[in-house]
Design an enzyme around this catalytic site. Structure first.
Site, short mmCIF file in Angstrom:
data_model
loop_
_atom_site.label_atom_id
_atom_site.label_comp_id
_atom_site.label_asym_id
_atom_site.label_seq_id
_atom_site.Cartn_x
_atom_site.Cartn_y
_atom_site.Cartn_z
N CYS A 8 20.93 -13.34 -31.50
CA CYS A 8 19.52 -14.16 -31.63
C CYS A 8 19.13 -14.96 -32.46
CB CYS A 8 18.56 -13.18 -31.16
SG CYS A 8 19.13 -12.44 -33.36
N ASN A 11 19.49 -12.10 -36.05
CA ASN A 11 20.47 -11.14 -35.68
C ASN A 11 19.46 -9.93 -36.57
OD1 ASN A 11 23.38 -9.87 -37.25
ND2 ASN A 11 22.36 -9.59 -35.29
N CYS A 13 15.85 -8.56 -34.85
CA CYS A 13 14.90 -8.26 -33.95
C CYS A 13 15.77 -8.00 -31.91
CB CYS A 13 13.88 -9.04 -33.83
SG CYS A 13 12.82 -9.27 -34.89
N ARG A 14 15.94 -9.11 -32.19
CA ARG A 14 17.00 -9.10 -30.45
C ARG A 14 18.23 -8.59 -29.96
NH1 ARG A 14 15.13 -14.62 -29.04
NH2 ARG A 14 15.55 -15.21 -31.31
N SER A 15 18.90 -9.11 -30.46
CA SER A 15 20.05 -8.84 -30.43
C SER A 15 20.70 -7.38 -31.29
CB SER A 15 20.94 -9.85 -31.08
OG SER A 15 21.34 -10.44 -32.74
N ASP A 125 10.89 -13.76 -29.08
CA ASP A 125 11.17 -13.05 -30.01
C ASP A 125 9.91 -12.24 -30.39
OD1 ASP A 125 11.43 -12.51 -31.91
OD2 ASP A 125 12.50 -14.72 -32.77
P1 4NP Z 1 15.51 -12.13 -33.93
O1 4NP Z 1 14.34 -12.97 -34.97
O2 4NP Z 1 16.04 -13.56 -33.97
O3 4NP Z 1 15.05 -11.75 -32.83
O4 4NP Z 1 16.09 -11.43 -34.83
C1 4NP Z 1 14.33 -13.69 -35.80
C2 4NP Z 1 13.85 -13.47 -36.76
C3 4NP Z 1 13.39 -13.54 -37.91
C4 4NP Z 1 13.49 -14.49 -37.90
C5 4NP Z 1 13.27 -15.98 -36.43
C6 4NP Z 1 13.68 -15.13 -35.98
N1 4NP Z 1 12.95 -15.82 -38.95
O5 4NP Z 1 12.48 -16.72 -38.83
O6 4NP Z 1 13.04 -14.97 -40.52
#
Ligand code: 4NP
Length: 158
Positions: A8, A11, A13-15, A125
């Protein structure tokens, strides 16, 4: 040995959720000696961090372990090491294509593409939506289809 990398953006939340959920399914099916699971982000923004609190809470609620999961950025070598690189959305897919030359036998696909008639084309997300429950629902269903695909494709027996 079949190697699967979930990807994702951050790294956190989702992955990592997909990594923990998929590894748990692999264990329950008796396939843990045959399938290796990892996750990475297209960004290095959260390198070294544990999963987001929302992901940890959801996994705790389900008693699914996320022991040892630490954020890292995807690297060129991952395209050689892993058999499947499974992205959460189109943006991750486009970013990987921009960052690396994809050649060889690696399969790079979106997680929701393994679901027949998916509710969503991309895994939303929860970093932005705040809805870790809905993201989990999608990740769980899609992970079951992904595992079925891998088991059939590689003739694995649990
Ligand atoms: P992820 O979500 O891609 O599912 O881990 C996010 C986590 C952090 C951020 C964006 C999306 N960020 O902007 O820090």
């Amino acid at each position: 040995m079949v190697k699967v990398l979930f990807v994702c953006l951050g790294n956190i939340c989702r992955s990592p959720m997909a990594e923990a959920v998929f590894r748990n399914m692999v264990k329950e099916e008796g396939l843990k000696e045959q399938i290796i699971v990892d996750s990475a982000g297209t960004s290095n923004w959260h390198e070294g961090e544990p999963p987001h609190e929302g992901t940890r809470n959801k996994l705790d609620e389900l008693s699914i372990s996320y022991d040892g999961i630490v954020a890292r950025q995807i690297k060129e070598d991952d395209l050689k090491t892993f058999d499947y690189i499974i992205t959460m959305d189109d943006q991750n897919m486009n970013d990987i294509k921009d960052m690396f030359d994809i050649n060889g036998s690696v399969v790079v696909s979106k997680l929701m593409d393994f679901v027949p008639n998916p509710k969503e084309a991309n895994v939303p997300d929860p970093y932005y939506t705040g809805d870790f429950d809905y993201t989990y629902e999608l990740v769980k269903e899609a992970s079951q289809h992904l595992l079925e695909h891998i088991v059939n494709n590689h003739n694995l027996k649990g």
